[in-house]
Design an enzyme around this catalytic site. Structure first.
Site, mmCIF file in Angstrom:
data_model
loop_
_atom_site.group_PDB
_atom_site.id
_atom_site.type_symbol
_atom_site.label_atom_id
_atom_site.label_comp_id
_atom_site.label_asym_id
_atom_site.label_seq_id
_atom_site.Cartn_x
_atom_site.Cartn_y
_atom_site.Cartn_z
ATOM 1 N N GLY A 9 0.832 -1.201 0.000
ATOM 2 C CA GLY A 9 0.000 0.000 0.000
ATOM 3 C C GLY A 9 0.863 1.245 0.000
ATOM 4 O O GLY A 9 0.552 2.246 0.639
ATOM 5 N N GLY A 12 -0.186 5.233 -0.942
ATOM 6 C CA GLY A 12 -1.103 6.053 -0.158
ATOM 7 C C GLY A 12 -0.422 7.248 0.491
ATOM 8 O O GLY A 12 0.788 7.463 0.356
ATOM 9 N N GLN A 13 -1.211 8.011 1.244
ATOM 10 C CA GLN A 13 -0.733 9.244 1.866
ATOM 11 C C GLN A 13 0.467 8.994 2.763
ATOM 12 O O GLN A 13 1.485 9.684 2.665
ATOM 13 C CB GLN A 13 -1.875 9.877 2.676
ATOM 14 C CG GLN A 13 -1.513 11.214 3.307
ATOM 15 C CD GLN A 13 -2.528 11.652 4.349
ATOM 16 O OE1 GLN A 13 -3.157 10.817 4.998
ATOM 17 N NE2 GLN A 13 -2.685 12.942 4.511
ATOM 18 N N ASP A 35 2.116 -1.914 -4.435
ATOM 19 C CA ASP A 35 0.760 -1.362 -4.447
ATOM 20 C C ASP A 35 0.003 -2.007 -5.594
ATOM 21 O O ASP A 35 0.599 -2.598 -6.500
ATOM 22 C CB ASP A 35 0.796 0.164 -4.614
ATOM 23 C CG ASP A 35 -0.476 0.834 -4.117
ATOM 24 O OD1 ASP A 35 -0.466 1.340 -2.981
ATOM 25 O OD2 ASP A 35 -1.477 0.839 -4.859
ATOM 26 N N ILE A 36 -1.306 -1.852 -5.569
ATOM 27 C CA ILE A 36 -2.141 -2.391 -6.641
ATOM 28 C C ILE A 36 -2.118 -1.485 -7.866
ATOM 29 O O ILE A 36 -2.415 -1.908 -8.975
ATOM 30 C CB ILE A 36 -3.592 -2.599 -6.130
ATOM 31 C CG1 ILE A 36 -4.385 -3.482 -7.095
ATOM 32 C CG2 ILE A 36 -4.283 -1.267 -5.877
ATOM 33 C CD1 ILE A 36 -5.738 -3.905 -6.558
ATOM 34 N N ASN A 53 -1.850 -7.000 -4.974
ATOM 35 C CA ASN A 53 -3.164 -6.799 -4.377
ATOM 36 C C ASN A 53 -3.159 -7.548 -3.057
ATOM 37 O O ASN A 53 -2.925 -8.758 -3.027
ATOM 38 C CB ASN A 53 -4.246 -7.338 -5.322
ATOM 39 C CG ASN A 53 -5.651 -7.180 -4.774
ATOM 40 O OD1 ASN A 53 -5.845 -6.902 -3.590
ATOM 41 N ND2 ASN A 53 -6.643 -7.368 -5.635
ATOM 42 N N TYR A 143 -15.013 1.349 8.635
ATOM 43 C CA TYR A 143 -13.586 1.595 8.844
ATOM 44 C C TYR A 143 -13.234 1.404 10.315
ATOM 45 O O TYR A 143 -12.258 0.729 10.661
ATOM 46 C CB TYR A 143 -13.247 3.008 8.386
ATOM 47 C CG TYR A 143 -11.796 3.397 8.541
ATOM 48 C CD1 TYR A 143 -10.794 2.718 7.858
ATOM 49 C CD2 TYR A 143 -11.419 4.474 9.360
ATOM 50 C CE1 TYR A 143 -9.461 3.079 7.983
ATOM 51 C CE2 TYR A 143 -10.090 4.841 9.478
ATOM 52 C CZ TYR A 143 -9.115 4.137 8.797
ATOM 53 O OH TYR A 143 -7.800 4.504 8.928
ATOM 54 N N ILE A 173 -4.078 12.766 9.526
ATOM 55 C CA ILE A 173 -2.718 13.069 9.086
ATOM 56 C C ILE A 173 -2.755 14.156 8.009
ATOM 57 O O ILE A 173 -3.510 14.046 7.040
ATOM 58 C CB ILE A 173 -2.018 11.813 8.509
ATOM 59 C CG1 ILE A 173 -2.063 10.657 9.517
ATOM 60 C CG2 ILE A 173 -0.594 12.140 8.110
ATOM 61 C CD1 ILE A 173 -1.295 10.897 10.785
#
Length: 318
Positions: A9, A12-13, A35-36, A53, A143, A173
């Site tokens: 991942g 991401g941020q 990452d995907i 994935n 979530y 964040i």
């Protein structure tokens, strides 16, 4: 012993900046980003990248077999607001992705696993002020309860199998490098973009909605500090509370107006993200992290605002 670090991942941020930080510490070839989706330019050109994935256990198995990681950071997740739109997908990714990685870490004897939790594990009946490490936790978003269930899995794998899993309950964040990513706290990033580009912003959260926040530099430093901490110092095997600062849209607006006096803000009515924010803590007690691995934030709201304004203005060529 040199580390071999796998970050799942990585686009991401948090992932994009964590990859950069860890490559700076351990060397580019020792940190495998995955990452995907296609990687960001900085990640693709600074070290190895693998497509993966997290729900495809066969591909993950190949990655573990190929790289034999000593540390794994699992950052792939669907965030709060997006998760409410796609609840089954969010549960599947956030839960089964974690279990896949925990199982593979055991199989390949990975020394340490990092998995991020969130303040979303708290709910309407959790204390709102100085929310403690242990309290009522009744999250009401997919979530939130996927993260709470994930905490229990992390603690279970440590207790039953001795797996060294480490985790932080991140607040919101804030970073100038990454675009907002579908989280309820992401207004605090979007507002800077709109302040600089248009001079006005419509907030989906009300003027007095206070939420715990953290600047990205502090979040990355906290993550690496936890992973570097001696194992005997760690007393939390679910996830550590972590705090930086807390503020409202109104307080953030006032700080921005010190840099852009003509900036204006308005407020939307009946946005579903307001109910999510209302269920979360306003301030966090992170005394356990301070005690166990000497956590101490460096950024307050004033320093965060100044840094965001300067760096974002340069990156947007304004």
């Amino acid at each position: 012993m040199s580390e071999k670090i796998l970050i799942i991942g990585a686009n991401g941020q948090i992932g994009t900046e964590l990859v950069t930080a860890l490559r700076r510490i351990h060397g580019a070839e020792q940190v495998i980003a995955s990452d995907i989706n296609n990687p960001a330019y900085a990640i693709r050109n600074s070290g190895p990248f693998e497509f993966a994935n997290v729900l495809d256990k066969e591909t993950l198995h190949h990655l573990f077999q190929k790289h034999q990681p000593t540390q794994v950071y699992l950052l792939a997740a669907i965030l709060s607001a997006t998760g409410e739109q796609k609840p089954k997908m969010a549960w599947d990714l956030n839960m089964n992705g974690l279990i896949h990685v925990l199982d593979l870490a055991l199989e390949f004897k990975t020394a340490k696993v990092f998995w991020p939790s969130s303040i979303a594990v708290f709910g309407p009946n959790s204390p709102k002020q100085n929310t403690p490490q242990y309290c009522v936790m009744d999250p009401n978003t997919v979530y939130g309860f996927s993260k709470l269930a994930g905490e229990r899995w992390c603690e279970y794998y440590h207790a039953k199998h001795g797996l060294d899993v480490r985790s932080i309950r991140y607040p919101g964040i804030i970073s100038w490098k990454a675009a907002p990513g579908g989280g309820t706290t992401d207004y605090a990033i979007h507002i800077f973009h709109e302040a600089l580009k248009t001079g006005t912003y419509q907030s989906f959260l009300s003027t007095s909605t206070m939420l715990p926040m953290m600047y990205m530099e502090d979040a990355i430093r906290a993550t690496i500090s936890l992973m570097d901490a001696p194992i005997e110092n760690l007393t939390i095997r679910s996830s550590y509370n972590l705090a930086g600062m807390s503020f409202t849209p109104e307080q953030l607006t006032q700080k921005i107006q010190q840099h852009l006096p003509d900036f204006t803000i308005s407020y939307a009515d009946n946005d579903p993200r307001q109910a999510i924010a209302d269920s979360w803590p306003q301030t966090i007690d992170d005394s356990q992290a301070r005690q166990d691995w000497n956590w101490q934030p460096e950024y307050d709201l004033e320093r965060l605002t100044a840094d965001m304004m300067e760096n974002l203005k340069n990156s947007l060529n304004l």
